[in-house]
Write a protein that holds these residues in place. Sequence first.
Motif, PDB file in Angstrom:
ATOM      1  N   CYS A  24     -10.362   1.240 -11.882  1.00 21.12           N
ATOM      2  CA  CYS A  24     -10.981   2.447 -11.347  1.00 21.12           C
ATOM      3  C   CYS A  24     -12.501   2.329 -11.444  1.00 21.12           C
ATOM      4  CB  CYS A  24     -10.534   3.684 -12.116  1.00 21.12           C
ATOM      5  SG  CYS A  24      -8.755   3.975 -12.157  1.00 21.12           S
ATOM      6  N   ASP A  70      -4.429  -8.753  -4.716  1.00 23.32           N
ATOM      7  CA  ASP A  70      -4.554  -7.295  -4.726  1.00 23.32           C
ATOM      8  C   ASP A  70      -4.647  -6.703  -3.320  1.00 23.32           C
ATOM      9  OD1 ASP A  70      -4.555  -7.311  -7.484  1.00 23.32           O
ATOM     10  OD2 ASP A  70      -6.739  -7.175  -7.662  1.00 23.32           O
ATOM     11  N   VAL A  82      -6.450   1.437   1.583  1.00 23.73           N
ATOM     12  CA  VAL A  82      -5.839   0.226   1.027  1.00 23.73           C
ATOM     13  C   VAL A  82      -6.954  -0.776   0.742  1.00 23.73           C
ATOM     14  CG1 VAL A  82      -3.592   0.531   2.142  1.00 23.73           C
ATOM     15  CG2 VAL A  82      -5.383  -0.776   3.326  1.00 23.73           C
ATOM     16  N   ALA A  83      -6.836  -1.485  -0.363  1.00 19.63           N
ATOM     17  CA  ALA A  83      -7.851  -2.471  -0.745  1.00 19.63           C
ATOM     18  C   ALA A  83      -7.814  -3.645   0.228  1.00 19.63           C
ATOM     19  CB  ALA A  83      -7.589  -2.972  -2.158  1.00 19.63           C
ATOM     20  N   GLY A 128       0.836  -1.196   0.000  1.00 13.77           N
ATOM     21  CA  GLY A 128       0.000   0.000   0.000  1.00 13.77           C
ATOM     22  C   GLY A 128       0.868   1.242   0.000  1.00 13.77           C
ATOM     23  N   ALA A 142     -12.287  -0.678   0.545  1.00 13.14           N
ATOM     24  CA  ALA A 142     -11.002  -0.168   1.001  1.00 13.14           C
ATOM     25  C   ALA A 142     -11.097   0.272   2.450  1.00 13.14           C
ATOM     26  CB  ALA A 142     -10.546   1.004   0.138  1.00 13.14           C
ATOM     27  N   CYS A 163      -9.340   4.861  -7.782  1.00 10.06           N
ATOM     28  CA  CYS A 163      -8.563   3.816  -8.442  1.00 10.06           C
ATOM     29  C   CYS A 163      -7.827   2.994  -7.398  1.00 10.06           C
ATOM     30  CB  CYS A 163      -7.547   4.423  -9.403  1.00 10.06           C
ATOM     31  SG  CYS A 163      -8.284   5.326 -10.791  1.00 10.06           S
ATOM     32  N   HIS A 164      -7.507   1.769  -7.759  1.00 13.43           N
ATOM     33  CA  HIS A 164      -6.562   1.016  -6.941  1.00 13.43           C
ATOM     34  C   HIS A 164      -5.638   0.241  -7.852  1.00 13.43           C
ATOM     35  CE1 HIS A 164      -7.856  -3.291  -7.040  1.00 13.43           C
ATOM     36  NE2 HIS A 164      -9.080  -2.816  -7.200  1.00 13.43           N
ATOM     37  N   TYR A 165      -4.439   0.003  -7.340  1.00 13.61           N
ATOM     38  CA  TYR A 165      -3.466  -0.758  -8.112  1.00 13.61           C
ATOM     39  C   TYR A 165      -3.118  -2.010  -7.318  1.00 13.61           C
ATOM     40  CZ  TYR A 165       0.067  -1.761 -11.564  1.00 13.61           C
ATOM     41  OH  TYR A 165       0.765  -2.356 -12.586  1.00 13.61           O
ATOM     42  N   VAL A 192      -5.292   2.679  -2.705  1.00 15.73           N
ATOM     43  CA  VAL A 192      -6.558   3.205  -3.237  1.00 15.73           C
ATOM     44  C   VAL A 192      -6.452   4.722  -3.199  1.00 15.73           C
ATOM     45  CG1 VAL A 192      -9.051   3.372  -2.859  1.00 15.73           C
ATOM     46  CG2 VAL A 192      -7.856   1.197  -2.478  1.00 15.73           C
ATOM     47  N   TYR A 193      -6.794   5.381  -4.320  1.00 19.82           N
ATOM     48  CA  TYR A 193      -6.453   6.793  -4.422  1.00 19.82           C
ATOM     49  C   TYR A 193      -7.297   7.529  -5.459  1.00 19.82           C
ATOM     50  CZ  TYR A 193      -3.830   4.747  -8.344  1.00 19.82           C
ATOM     51  OH  TYR A 193      -3.474   4.036  -9.471  1.00 19.82           O
ATOM     52  N   THR A 241     -14.885  -3.091  -4.945  1.00 18.89           N
ATOM     53  CA  THR A 241     -13.794  -3.222  -3.984  1.00 18.89           C
ATOM     54  C   THR A 241     -14.103  -2.443  -2.722  1.00 18.89           C
ATOM     55  OG1 THR A 241     -12.131  -3.542  -5.697  1.00 18.89           O
ATOM     56  CG2 THR A 241     -11.339  -2.718  -3.592  1.00 18.89           C
TER      57      THR A 241
END
Length: 245
Positions: free
Chosen positions: A164, A185, A204-205, A58, A217, A154-156, A190-191, A215
């Motif tokens: 997103c 994941d 954070v996811a 994260g 978070a 969005c999250h990566y 998450v942003y 999702t």
Amino acid sequence: MKGRALSFAAAVGCAVLAAAPAQANPRLVDYPAPAIAPGVAIATYNPDRTPAGFCTVGWLVHDSAGHPALLTAGHCDLGGGAAYQNATDGTVGVGRFTHHIDEGDRGEDADIAVLGIGNYSGAESVATDTRIIGIRPTASPADPGRLAIGDQLCHYGATTRLTCGPITAVLDTKVLFAAPASKGDSGGPVYYRNSDGTATPVGVAIRAADDDGGTVAELIGPWLQRWQLTVDSTPAPAASVGYHR
């Protein structure tokens, strides 16, 4: 996806992994990175240092004493430490968990952890980058009051990569948004994506939403305050326009 679709196992205890783990996680070699950064894959370990889980870094943080650490999901702490696949040096131990909360996978159940980087001797040997996968600069965390239904988050994640979608619900300690996620994941950043190319940290996811495949978070704000942590932002010269991930 139902329940905790992002998890591999339930969290237990805390232990030390300050050096490279005894056994490399076979999945980790598929996710090399030049440094620990938001969005990078990490393998987690059992107390006997055997491979256990697979999660995502994260936000990078420092505690009140200046020690480096990172945020991820609480259920990623499986009793040992964590490692990542350095693009040059192979499997590198990151450190050990210093805080973790894993109350469950419903409603406001808390799910967040702090992984100390180097814990704290030898921390300089663990390369870090505050940018999301070394690309999108990190800005200051979001004010909780900014979160609104319909806003795009969005999250990566190490598995799904960038996804997103609009916010569908805002709870006291959680935010839900319509973006898919997969196993591995968990813990990913998450942003908000800003017009200047930066990312504003939100959470954070931690799991997939039960009803719509979105999702969930964990909001990081309350935990930054409780654990006296500061998110590491990217120095201004690194921020520029034109980021698309």
